[in-house]
Write a protein that holds these residues in place. Structure first.
Motif, PDB file in Angstrom:
ATOM      1  N   ILE A  23       0.834  -1.208   0.000  1.00  0.00           N
ATOM      2  CA  ILE A  23       0.000   0.000   0.000  1.00  0.00           C
ATOM      3  C   ILE A  23       0.870   1.260   0.000  1.00  0.00           C
ATOM      4  N   THR A  43      13.728  -3.618   4.113  1.00  0.00           N
ATOM      5  CA  THR A  43      14.555  -4.632   3.465  1.00  0.00           C
ATOM      6  C   THR A  43      15.544  -3.964   2.514  1.00  0.00           C
ATOM      7  N   TYR A  57      14.775   2.193   7.320  1.00  0.00           N
ATOM      8  CA  TYR A  57      14.232   2.347   8.664  1.00  0.00           C
ATOM      9  C   TYR A  57      13.701   1.017   9.167  1.00  0.00           C
ATOM     10  N   ASN A  58      14.170   0.627  10.353  1.00  0.00           N
ATOM     11  CA  ASN A  58      13.636  -0.575  11.005  1.00  0.00           C
ATOM     12  C   ASN A  58      13.015  -0.136  12.321  1.00  0.00           C
ATOM     13  N   ALA A  79       2.064   3.494   6.972  1.00  0.00           N
ATOM     14  CA  ALA A  79       1.618   2.269   6.283  1.00  0.00           C
ATOM     15  C   ALA A  79       2.589   1.136   6.601  1.00  0.00           C
ATOM     16  N   LEU A  80       2.923   1.051   7.895  1.00  0.00           N
ATOM     17  CA  LEU A  80       3.976   0.127   8.347  1.00  0.00           C
ATOM     18  C   LEU A  80       3.434  -1.219   8.774  1.00  0.00           C
ATOM     19  N   TYR A 134      -3.897  -8.195  16.470  1.00  0.00           N
ATOM     20  CA  TYR A 134      -3.738  -7.158  15.434  1.00  0.00           C
ATOM     21  C   TYR A 134      -4.756  -6.025  15.620  1.00  0.00           C
ATOM     22  N   VAL A 158      -9.500   0.433   6.894  1.00  0.00           N
ATOM     23  CA  VAL A 158      -9.449  -0.156   5.561  1.00  0.00           C
ATOM     24  C   VAL A 158      -9.773  -1.656   5.645  1.00  0.00           C
ATOM     25  N   MET A 160     -10.069  -5.523   3.442  1.00  0.00           N
ATOM     26  CA  MET A 160      -9.111  -6.222   2.561  1.00  0.00           C
ATOM     27  C   MET A 160      -8.920  -5.422   1.274  1.00  0.00           C
TER      28      MET A 160
END
Ligand SMILES: NC(=O)c1ccc[n+]([C@@H]2O[C@H](COP(=O)([O-])OP(=O)(O)OC[C@H]3O[C@@H](n4cnc5c(N)ncnc54)[C@H](OP(=O)(O)O)[C@@H]3O)[C@@H](O)[C@H]2O)c1
Length: 280
Positions: A23, A43, A57-58, A79-80, A134, A158, A160
């Motif tokens: 997203i 990644t 960024y982690n 949007a993490l 979650y 939001v 699915m």
């Protein structure tokens, strides 16, 4: 008129946390041509390493404040994914930045904030309640954000998300290739959305300076099993093995419908629009 539009768009510096994700990346592509847009990725990726708009960024290791300091956004879009505790702390730091500046936060939440209610679809002002880890985590961040000045927060609930190359569709295509079964939840009644529509909705929320809680699901409801079968008939002519997964004996709703904070008609989405977009 053109000049006015240009000045308006140049006004914002936008930071997308999770811009390498499904997203986040769709949002980056939608907003990039119009705003000074920055993004984070976790990644390692050569393209992003060489792109000065992107920061590695982690959330479990790095302090988000350093990225905020470096790009000084006027809008942050979250949007993490990643460890829930670490994400919560990062959002606390984001809140401090929002309070210290005039910045706005747009948070991608989920229909799962209502997953404890099964008898009805949910509307913006309904009380959130979840029995999943979650959903619980999303509620915790939502509640914290809702304590900020209301003009500075947009919470997007939001359902699915689907799209031509969405992870869910790619998974189905892989299952078809490998002749594996595709799982359906026959008792689940839900709404859905389309990635392209979601990013246009976010663009509109930014342009019009909208705030508050938004329910961004399709205006109609679908049964999960029927919708997945419709999706499969759009993407393949093969006969696909379906595996029915019953999580309860009764119908269960997981749907976020708009009532109080509606977007204009051209930004609303129906399940039919989602299906049509998948066969292109
Ligand atoms: N997809 C849906 O149907 C849906 C529905 C409702 C709500 N949402 C919400 O929308 C948001 C984005 O979802 P998505 O489906 O786009 O997820 P995604 O494709 O998995 O993308 C997640 C993003 O977060 C980054 N990330 C993962 N772990 C991280 C970590 N430890 N530290 C920092 N960054 C990390 C990823 O970076 P790398 O890829 O570079 O590792 C990627 O940019 C999530 O908050 C999700 O809850 C999604």
């Amino acid at each position: 008129m053109k000049q006015v539009e240009k000045d308006e768009s140049q006004k914002h510096r936008i930071l997308i946390l999770g811009a390498s994700g499904y997203i986040g990346n769709a949002i980056y592509k939608e907003l990039g041509p119009y705003f000074r847009t920055f993004g984070t990725y976790r990644t390692p990726n050569k393209d992003y390493d060489n792109n000065h708009q992107f920061f590695q960024y982690n959330v479990e290791e790095d302090d988000v404040y350093e990225i905020l300091e470096a790009c000084k956004p006027s809008i942050i879009i979250s949007a993490l994914r990643g460890d829930f505790n670490a994400q919560f702390i990062a959002h606390q730091h984001i809140e401090e930045y929002v309070i210290a500046t005039n910045c706005k936060i747009i948070f991608l939440s989920s229909a799962n904030v209502f997953d404890s209610y099964s008898k009805f679809p949910s509307y913006e002002l309904d009380k959130t309640l979840s029995h999943s880890i979650y959903g619980h985590f999303k509620i915790k961040i939502e509640n914290s954000l809702l304590r900020l000045a209301k003009q500075q927060v947009a919470i997007l609930r939001v359902p699915m998300v689907f799209g031509l190359n969405s992870p869910r569709i790619l998974e189905m295509k892989e299952a078809i290739l490998e002749t594996n079964a595709v799982e359906v939840f026959p008792n689940l009644i839900m709404n859905v959305t389309l990635d392209k529509k979601l990013t246009q909705q976010i663009h509109y929320i930014i342009n019009r300076n909208k705030y508050g809680v938004f329910h961004l699901g399709s205006t109609d409801l679908v049964h999960h099993d029927e919708f997945v079968k419709d999706v499969l008939s759009q993407i393949t002519e093969k006969k696909v093995v379906i595996k029915q997964v019953f999580t309860s004996n009764e119908d269960r709703y997981l749907a976020v419908l708009p009532k109080f904070n509606k977007l204009p008609k051209h930004l609303q989405v129906t399940s039919e629009m989602v299906l049509n977009a998948l066969s292109k």
